[in-house]
Design a protein around this motif. Sequence first.
Motif, mmCIF file in Angstrom:
data_model
loop_
_atom_site.group_PDB
_atom_site.id
_atom_site.type_symbol
_atom_site.label_atom_id
_atom_site.label_comp_id
_atom_site.label_asym_id
_atom_site.label_seq_id
_atom_site.Cartn_x
_atom_site.Cartn_y
_atom_site.Cartn_z
ATOM 1 N N ARG A 1 0.829 -1.204 0.000
ATOM 2 C CA ARG A 1 0.000 0.000 0.000
ATOM 3 C C ARG A 1 0.863 1.254 0.000
ATOM 4 N NH1 ARG A 1 -5.406 0.800 3.612
ATOM 5 N NH2 ARG A 1 -6.090 2.742 2.660
ATOM 6 N N ARG A 2 1.904 1.258 0.792
ATOM 7 C CA ARG A 2 2.787 2.419 0.816
ATOM 8 C C ARG A 2 3.414 2.660 -0.559
ATOM 9 N NH1 ARG A 2 8.754 3.067 3.711
ATOM 10 N NH2 ARG A 2 9.215 5.054 2.677
ATOM 11 N N VAL A 3 3.939 1.608 -1.165
ATOM 12 C CA VAL A 3 4.599 1.754 -2.462
ATOM 13 C C VAL A 3 3.629 2.326 -3.502
ATOM 14 C CG1 VAL A 3 5.597 0.462 -4.384
ATOM 15 C CG2 VAL A 3 6.353 0.000 -2.053
ATOM 16 N N LEU A 4 2.391 1.848 -3.487
ATOM 17 C CA LEU A 4 1.426 2.296 -4.482
ATOM 18 C C LEU A 4 0.875 3.677 -4.169
ATOM 19 C CD1 LEU A 4 -0.479 -1.045 -5.134
ATOM 20 C CD2 LEU A 4 1.328 -0.006 -6.492
ATOM 21 N N GLU A 5 0.638 3.968 -2.900
ATOM 22 C CA GLU A 5 0.070 5.273 -2.552
ATOM 23 C C GLU A 5 1.104 6.389 -2.617
ATOM 24 O OE1 GLU A 5 -2.051 4.975 1.136
ATOM 25 O OE2 GLU A 5 -3.814 4.112 0.138
ATOM 26 N N GLU A 6 2.385 6.047 -2.544
ATOM 27 C CA GLU A 6 3.429 7.059 -2.653
ATOM 28 C C GLU A 6 4.041 7.066 -4.050
ATOM 29 O OE1 GLU A 6 6.225 6.962 0.590
ATOM 30 O OE2 GLU A 6 4.651 6.603 2.068
ATOM 31 N N SER A 7 3.217 6.769 -5.030
ATOM 32 C CA SER A 7 3.616 6.884 -6.435
ATOM 33 C C SER A 7 3.005 8.173 -6.983
ATOM 34 C CB SER A 7 3.082 5.689 -7.233
ATOM 35 O OG SER A 7 3.634 4.475 -6.782
ATOM 36 N N PRO A 8 3.623 8.820 -7.926
ATOM 37 C CA PRO A 8 4.848 8.445 -8.639
ATOM 38 C C PRO A 8 6.144 8.879 -7.965
ATOM 39 C CG PRO A 8 3.919 10.399 -9.643
ATOM 40 C CD PRO A 8 2.966 9.983 -8.544
ATOM 41 N N VAL A 9 6.063 9.645 -6.853
ATOM 42 C CA VAL A 9 7.268 10.058 -6.143
ATOM 43 C C VAL A 9 7.119 9.658 -4.673
ATOM 44 C CG1 VAL A 9 8.726 12.004 -5.463
ATOM 45 C CG2 VAL A 9 7.627 12.015 -7.707
ATOM 46 N N PRO A 10 8.045 8.876 -4.149
ATOM 47 C CA PRO A 10 9.306 8.450 -4.751
ATOM 48 C C PRO A 10 9.240 7.141 -5.533
ATOM 49 C CG PRO A 10 9.286 7.768 -2.478
ATOM 50 C CD PRO A 10 7.982 8.509 -2.709
ATOM 51 N N PHE A 11 8.068 6.488 -5.555
ATOM 52 C CA PHE A 11 7.999 5.170 -6.200
ATOM 53 C C PHE A 11 7.425 5.329 -7.602
ATOM 54 C CE2 PHE A 11 7.515 4.428 -1.583
ATOM 55 C CZ PHE A 11 8.668 3.683 -1.367
ATOM 56 N N SER A 12 8.293 5.423 -8.571
ATOM 57 C CA SER A 12 7.877 5.708 -9.940
ATOM 58 C C SER A 12 7.382 4.444 -10.644
ATOM 59 C CB SER A 12 9.047 6.282 -10.737
ATOM 60 O OG SER A 12 8.723 6.381 -12.108
ATOM 61 N N PRO A 13 6.240 4.533 -11.359
ATOM 62 C CA PRO A 13 5.796 3.378 -12.160
ATOM 63 C C PRO A 13 6.610 3.196 -13.429
ATOM 64 C CG PRO A 13 4.267 5.196 -12.416
ATOM 65 C CD PRO A 13 5.262 5.622 -11.376
ATOM 66 N N ALA A 14 7.413 4.201 -13.789
ATOM 67 C CA ALA A 14 8.192 4.134 -15.037
ATOM 68 C C ALA A 14 9.509 3.404 -14.797
ATOM 69 C CB ALA A 14 8.433 5.537 -15.573
ATOM 70 N N VAL B 1 0.967 7.647 -20.096
ATOM 71 C CA VAL B 1 1.239 8.297 -18.816
ATOM 72 C C VAL B 1 2.068 7.398 -17.895
ATOM 73 C CG1 VAL B 1 -0.921 7.504 -17.750
ATOM 74 C CG2 VAL B 1 0.173 9.600 -16.922
ATOM 75 N N LEU B 2 1.926 6.081 -18.023
ATOM 76 C CA LEU B 2 2.643 5.165 -17.134
ATOM 77 C C LEU B 2 4.154 5.301 -17.229
ATOM 78 C CD1 LEU B 2 0.812 1.705 -17.123
ATOM 79 C CD2 LEU B 2 1.321 3.159 -15.170
ATOM 80 N N ILE B 3 4.674 5.672 -18.386
ATOM 81 C CA ILE B 3 6.127 5.756 -18.562
ATOM 82 C C ILE B 3 6.564 7.195 -18.835
ATOM 83 C CG2 ILE B 3 6.401 3.362 -19.271
ATOM 84 C CD1 ILE B 3 6.485 4.302 -22.179
ATOM 85 N N THR B 4 5.761 8.144 -18.419
ATOM 86 C CA THR B 4 6.063 9.555 -18.631
ATOM 87 C C THR B 4 7.002 10.069 -17.546
ATOM 88 O OG1 THR B 4 3.942 9.933 -19.720
ATOM 89 C CG2 THR B 4 5.042 11.855 -18.795
ATOM 90 N N ASP B 5 7.934 10.919 -17.930
ATOM 91 C CA ASP B 5 8.833 11.543 -16.962
ATOM 92 C C ASP B 5 8.028 12.454 -16.029
ATOM 93 O OD1 ASP B 5 11.065 10.314 -18.036
ATOM 94 O OD2 ASP B 5 11.465 11.957 -19.452
ATOM 95 N N PRO B 6 8.491 12.612 -14.772
ATOM 96 C CA PRO B 6 7.718 13.369 -13.779
ATOM 97 C C PRO B 6 7.221 14.747 -14.217
ATOM 98 C CG PRO B 6 9.526 12.228 -12.718
ATOM 99 C CD PRO B 6 9.708 12.011 -14.192
ATOM 100 N N PRO B 7 8.000 15.580 -14.938
ATOM 101 C CA PRO B 7 7.476 16.913 -15.287
ATOM 102 C C PRO B 7 6.228 16.879 -16.164
ATOM 103 C CG PRO B 7 9.857 16.851 -15.531
ATOM 104 C CD PRO B 7 9.411 15.431 -15.327
ATOM 105 N N GLU B 8 6.120 15.889 -17.054
ATOM 106 C CA GLU B 8 4.972 15.817 -17.959
ATOM 107 C C GLU B 8 3.836 14.970 -17.410
ATOM 108 O OE1 GLU B 8 8.165 15.001 -19.245
ATOM 109 O OE2 GLU B 8 8.422 17.106 -19.848
ATOM 110 N N ARG B 9 4.105 14.232 -16.360
ATOM 111 C CA ARG B 9 3.113 13.265 -15.889
ATOM 112 C C ARG B 9 1.797 13.893 -15.427
ATOM 113 N NH1 ARG B 9 2.830 7.996 -14.332
ATOM 114 N NH2 ARG B 9 1.177 7.584 -12.833
ATOM 115 N N PRO B 10 1.803 14.958 -14.614
ATOM 116 C CA PRO B 10 0.519 15.492 -14.139
ATOM 117 C C PRO B 10 -0.433 15.874 -15.263
ATOM 118 C CG PRO B 10 2.322 16.389 -12.857
ATOM 119 C CD PRO B 10 2.953 15.664 -14.002
#
Length: 439
Positions: free
Chosen positions: A80-93, A109-118
């Motif tokens: 739960r922690r890993v999934l709820e604290e995505s995408p930072v610090p636990f990135s799906p990419a 969106v799953l493999i998008t870099d953090p700046p473009e993800r939102p």
Amino acid sequence: MARATVAETVGVVAGIVVPLVARGLIVRRPRVTALQQRLDVDARAVKRLQRLRRRYGPGPLRLRIPGRSLAVVLDARDARRVLEESPVPFSPATREKTAALRHFQPHAVLITDPPERPGRRALNERVLEPGRCHHLGEHFARVAGEEVDALLADAGEGAVVGYDELVPAYWRTVRRVVLGDGARDDTLVTDLLKSLRQDANWAYLKPRRDRVRARFDAELARHLARAEPRSLATLLPSDEVARGQVPHWLFAFDAAAIALVRATALLAAHPAELAAVQREADGGEREDGVPQHARAAVLEALRLWPTTPAVLREASEQTRWATGTLPAGTSFFTYAPFLHRDDERLASANSYDPSLWSGRPAVGNWPFVPFSAGPAGCPGRELVLLVTGEFLSRLVAARGLEPVAVAGVREGADLPGTLDPFGLRVRLTAPRSAPLAAV
């Protein structure tokens, strides 16, 4: 931080990772899936992880992989922690996921870099409308009903159906929902996507086929350009990034097609649950526009046999755990069948129990993650369940079901850990007299 021995690491890789890769993480390989069903590979994998948890405790267990920091998640709270604290610090990419998905959906969106993800996540949510019944839900339900009617038109009493009959009808539904009625019979667009997804099974081990990708993109663009009313296509902006989200929507529906086949077999083998779905369909009972018993049957099929068995995240920074720290760059491997079928923690782990999904509060129950979870969870969850649940509801409203080849799926028995959807068969009984209430 606990660390597995070399022998235990080899056991996890050989007993869990290699079978998943061999089966096909993006597109299932039928022959391999059938063999793994005979060996009940997933049940063996669950037992292996239970042994590791008993020895090392519930904290993430670091494997001895040369040149990599890889940890197996052994506890629902850590998952739960890993999934709820995505995408930072636990990135799906993760590197493996990125290498695979770039074969057919480089803008996803799953493999998008953090700046473009939102921005891309917001786009997906605007179109897919997570957390509620889609505003086009009534039309999508009608489409599912029409395709079920077409499927059953030539299927007499006693007809036997399975993957080869149900899934093409389901895909006609999906193409109409996503791309519009004009795409109903365009099997080329989904066949090209499947071909690219088969390449994705090999991730970075297979070169990308740019010509096939270009052909698929052109075929997809042709349908999206029509922006046909009452389809998802009409809700999309016309830019390349927006169009680049569509392959993943189709990919998600492919996983749902597997769940549909398994749910059909489960209902055929459990007459009381089948009757509940039929009563709901006959009375037109719906909550938020969705047939809840049919929806629960699909979710339970996904719990028992997750279509996304490997949930991967990669830490962008050092992370602290009860038993120690793990460095930045650590990959976290959550094996969904372990969370779903852990009979040391779950009383109904290996039995068919759709009541687990009754009522909205149960949707977020842990440790069940059939659509992942958290900020990076599937935004199309409710839409997929609406379309798949309606298809199943309309099917059982029209016909009864009897098991023919259901591979150990028996009422009151523990269910197999691995279930090959390609070999399942059910018999359609005589048309039912109770009419389905109009949506």
